[in-house]
Each structure stands twice: as structure tokens, then as C-alpha cells.
Scaffold this motif. Structure first.
Motif, PDB file in Angstrom:
ATOM      1  N   TYR A 114       0.796  -1.225   0.000  1.00 15.61           N
ATOM      2  CA  TYR A 114       0.000   0.000   0.000  1.00 15.61           C
ATOM      3  C   TYR A 114       0.829   1.276   0.000  1.00 15.61           C
ATOM      4  CZ  TYR A 114      -4.107  -2.899   0.427  1.00 15.61           C
ATOM      5  OH  TYR A 114      -5.101  -3.819   0.170  1.00 15.61           O
ATOM      6  N   ALA A 117       2.003   1.495  -3.534  1.00 11.65           N
ATOM      7  CA  ALA A 117       0.958   1.967  -4.449  1.00 11.65           C
ATOM      8  C   ALA A 117       0.738   3.469  -4.313  1.00 11.65           C
ATOM      9  CB  ALA A 117      -0.345   1.217  -4.177  1.00 11.65           C
ATOM     10  N   ARG A 120       3.600   5.341  -5.947  1.00 14.93           N
ATOM     11  CA  ARG A 120       3.529   5.275  -7.413  1.00 14.93           C
ATOM     12  C   ARG A 120       2.375   6.088  -7.985  1.00 14.93           C
ATOM     13  NH1 ARG A 120       4.703  -0.131  -6.044  1.00 14.93           N
ATOM     14  NH2 ARG A 120       2.494  -0.712  -6.273  1.00 14.93           N
ATOM     15  N   GLU A 122      -0.876   5.356  -7.533  1.00 17.65           N
ATOM     16  CA  GLU A 122      -1.964   4.465  -7.929  1.00 17.65           C
ATOM     17  C   GLU A 122      -3.245   4.737  -7.143  1.00 17.65           C
ATOM     18  OE1 GLU A 122      -0.426   0.520  -7.560  1.00 17.65           O
ATOM     19  OE2 GLU A 122       1.162   0.872  -9.050  1.00 17.65           O
ATOM     20  N   GLY A 123      -3.195   5.686  -6.232  1.00 17.77           N
ATOM     21  CA  GLY A 123      -4.391   6.055  -5.478  1.00 17.77           C
ATOM     22  C   GLY A 123      -4.037   6.741  -4.181  1.00 17.77           C
ATOM     23  N   GLU A 172      -8.274   5.853  -3.259  1.00 21.71           N
ATOM     24  CA  GLU A 172      -8.442   4.433  -3.571  1.00 21.71           C
ATOM     25  C   GLU A 172      -8.346   3.569  -2.327  1.00 21.71           C
ATOM     26  OE1 GLU A 172      -9.215   2.915  -6.430  1.00 21.71           O
ATOM     27  OE2 GLU A 172      -9.387   4.855  -7.452  1.00 21.71           O
ATOM     28  N   GLU A 195     -10.260  -1.054   0.431  1.00 22.59           N
ATOM     29  CA  GLU A 195     -10.073  -0.485  -0.898  1.00 22.59           C
ATOM     30  C   GLU A 195     -11.398   0.016  -1.457  1.00 22.59           C
ATOM     31  OE1 GLU A 195      -8.023  -3.174  -3.457  1.00 22.59           O
ATOM     32  OE2 GLU A 195      -6.398  -3.564  -2.014  1.00 22.59           O
TER      33      GLU A 195
END
Length: 394
Positions: A114, A117, A120, A122-123, A172, A195
Motif C-alpha cells: 500500500y 501503491a 507510485r 496508484e491512489g 483508492e 479499498e
């Protein structure tokens, strides 16, 4: 004692961070701040710019792909973004709030999954503690997580409603506090990563707010949300302790927001006062206004120094962080409300219109006195720390 975080000066590295963030904000955040407020929309331009510059979640450690910013550098990022747009500053601030429980108490697997993520892009990460009947009294939450053992493995089924969730629907990932043992009070609360895509997760309508209109605040509904047990953050029953430890650190980021919006108001009021003419002179020449500006600058700088001191304590994990985190959040947000209100006064009738940014700054500043613990709660926290004999390590 010596400190890696001097109170009254910034290192060259920290100055470089401030300059880099300010450049991004001047070019890609501030130009959209009024539009974001008027249209009540997510600051997508700011989100893209902060992600591109790796300022969206600067606190994530390098081993998980993040920038690895220390607590003071993270404060500088949030302060500078808030100077331009408080709504946008909630992107790095809430990403830290939501993910810090994972960083503090999560398994290595959770951190890699997490935090990686988040780094990066991603959320985003939101924090779900408050409920309709459990705000300051978070221990009274009703959201439940029931353990379920099946042939497929161990799961927890979550049911409940979380309220006042910042960036809900945009994020996210969600750190959710839920009751796993109703008889154990605070020691019966556990933390989980939920999520957005999990079946049974939904969101309420956006709250119609006084300020920070670009940051959506919504309820999060958990309707038989079944998640694997390995998404529990830390051991069962430790969620509340993790939540409180998180707030000790992230209250410093709210102080940074407050300092940022207050500085933005001072900057604008100073420029206006030097240009606005009355009685044949710039209004900056009048002593009454000069005294007001002096008080504004003095209080912002006092709030900044307290906030930076608290950031150093956050980085070191000092024993008096709880006091300093509460003090910085409380003092800086009270200063922000006073300073932004005075900035409106400096502009007079113009300050009361949306053609000028100070009325937005005043509206945005108000929330810093309320969220992550009202300032009345902060004073309770500070008093308890003082009565317990916690001494400053400065």
C-alpha cells in the motif's frame, strides 16, 4: 541537547524543498485555486502537478518507492501548497494521515503493497475514524468488524458508517477503524485497509462546506465489506492506539496548513496595502494598519517556529510529541483564523468579495480549528500532558 532539526533555521536541503514546492505551486496550483473553490471541484491540476513532482505523498519512505521526506520536509510541502490552495494541500496531508497507520503498525507486506501503491500514484489514502455519533469521542464508534473463518481463509466483515472523511471517493485506499471486541472499549478497536473497489463500499453525497470546497468530504458506507485478515493493520485490538499515535504526528501537518494559509493572507495583504491609495497615500503608510500587519507577521512566525519544532519532535519520536503536536495545531490554527480575518479587514470591502483571495483563505482557515481534533480537544490533550509531568526536551 543537540537536534537534527534546528528550530530557527532551515538546512540547505529544506530550503531547496521549499523553493521547489513554491515553484510548482506558483505555476500549477495557485492559478486554479479560485476556480476550484467556485466550482466546488477536486483540484485535479494540483493533483497532477504534485504527483509529477513527487510531492503528493512525500513522507513515504524510499524503501517503498517514496521520496523519503522527513517530517520537517513534509511540513514544508504542505505549508507551501496551503499558501496557494488549502484544498490542494489536503492531498499530501491526507495521504500521510491515511497511510501513516500502515507505516507505524502495518506488516511488511502491507507496507510494500500500500505504501508502494501510494508512492507510485496508484491512489490516495484516506482516514476513517469519525462517525455520526463518534467525533471527539471516537471510542464510541459503532462500525464493527466480525471475524469469519472459512475454507478459503480468515476474513473480517465490516459494517458501519464513517463520517467527515476527507477526499472520500477520490482516494483508492482507506484506513478504517472498527470494533472487533465491543466489551474492550478502546482496546477492542482494530484498524484495517479497505479499498474503494471492495464490494460493499459506497459513498454519500459531498458535504456542502464553508471552505476547502475543492476537497470532497463524504460519508463512507461499509455494507458487509469482506476483506482478508492480512489487511488488518497491526494486531487485533491495537487500532485505537495506532489511531492516536497517528494523530500525534499528523496534527503537525494541520499546523503546517494553518501556517501556509496564514502566510498567503499576509503576503496578499502586504502587497495590497502598498498599492491601495487613500487620502493621497498608500494605506501601508498609516500606523493603525502597520500595527495590524505587524501583529499578523509576528503571530505567523511564532506559529511557524512552533510547527517546525513539533515537526522535529515528530521525526525523532520525542516523549513530548503529544503536547507539541496539539500545541502546534491549536496555536497555528487560531493564528490562521485571526490573520486571515484581519487580511479581509485590510482589503476592506474588496476583501469581502470573491474577486480577491483573502475571503477564501478566511473560509479555508476555519477548518484547521476543527478537524483532527477541535482546538478545545487540543487544550484537553495539552492539559493532560502537563498534569502528567511531560516535560519539553528542547
Amino acid at each position: 541537547m543537540t537536534s537534527d532539526f534546528p528550530l530557527f533555521t532551515l538546512s540547505d536541503e529544506h530550503r531547496a524543498v521549499r523553493e521547489a514546492v513554491r515553484a510548482v505551486c506558483d505555476a500549477k496550483v495557485a492559478p486554479f485555486a479560485a476556480e476550484v473553490d467556485e466550482q466546488v471541484r477536486y483540484p485535479s491540476e494540483a493533483a497532477e502537478a504534485l504527483l509529477a513532482a513527487d510531492f503528493h505523498a512525500p513522507h513515504v519512505p524510499e524503501e517503498y518507492g517514496g521520496a523519503g521526506a522527513d517530517a520537517l520536509a513534509t511540513v514544508l510541502v504542505i505549508e507551501e501548497v496551503a499558501r496557494a490552495c488549502v484544498s490542494a494541500s489536503l492531498i499530501p496531508a491526507v495521504n500521510k494521515l491515511g497511510s501513516l497507520p500502515v507505516q507505524i503498525s502495518g506488516s511488511e507486506e502491507l507496507k510494500t503493497r500500500y505504501l508502494g501503491a501510494l508512492a507510485r500514484g496508484e491512489g490516495g489514502f484516506s482516514y476513517c475514524l469519525s462517525e455520526p455519533d463518534a467525533g471527539s469521542d471516537a471510542v464510541s464508534m459503532k462500525t464493527k468488524a466480525v471475524r469469519e473463518e472459512t475454507s478459503e481463509g480468515v476474513f473480517y466483515v465490516l459494517n458501519g458508517v464513517k463520517r467527515w472523511i476527507t477526499n472520500a471517493g477520490e482516494s483508492e485506499f482507506y484506513t478504517v477503524m472498527a470494533v472487533t471486541d465491543p466489551e474492550a472499549r478502546s482496546k477492542g478497536i482494530s484498524a484495517f485497509v479497505v479499498e474503494k473497489s471492495d464490494e460493499g463500499v459506497s459513498f454519500g453525497a459531498k458535504e456542502k462546506k464553508l471552505g476547502i470546497k475543492g476537497s470532497p468530504t463524504r460519508e463512507v458506507y461499509l455494507d458487509n465489506v469482506r476483506i482478508p485478515a492480512d489487511r488488518m493493520i497491526g494486531a487485533e485490538g491495537t487500532g485505537f492506539a495506532t489511531a492516536m499515535k497517528t494523530l500525534d504526528h499528523t496534527r503537525v501537518t494541520i499546523a503546517a496548513q494553518a501556517v501556509g494559509v496564514a502566510q498567503g493572507a499576509v503576503d496578499y495583504a502586504l502587497d495590497y496595502a502598498k498599492q491601495r491609495q487613500q487620502f493621497g497615500r498608500p494605506i501601508a503608510d498609516f500606523q493603525g494598519l502597520q500595527f495590524m500587519l505587524a501583529d499578523m507577521g509576528m503571530k505567523v512566525e511564532a506559529a511557524r517556529q512552533l510547527t517546525y519544532a513539533a515537526a522535529g519532535k515528530s521525526e525523532r519520536g520525542d516523549a513530548d510529541l503529544t503536547f507539541f503536536g496539539a500545541a502546534a495545531k491549536c496555536f497555528a490554527s487560531d493564528v490562521a483564523m485571526e490573520v486571515t480575518t484581519n487580511a479581509v479587514q485590510v482589503l476592506g470591502g474588496y476583501g469581502y468579495t470573491s474577486d480577491y483571495p483573502v475571503e477564501r483563505m478566511m473560509r479555508d482557515a476555519k477548518i484547521t480549528q476543527i478537524y483532527e481534533g477541535t482546538n478545545q480537544v487540543q487544550r484537553i490533550v495539552m492539559a493532560r500532558q502537563l498534569l502528567a509531568g511531560v516535560q519539553s526536551e528542547l
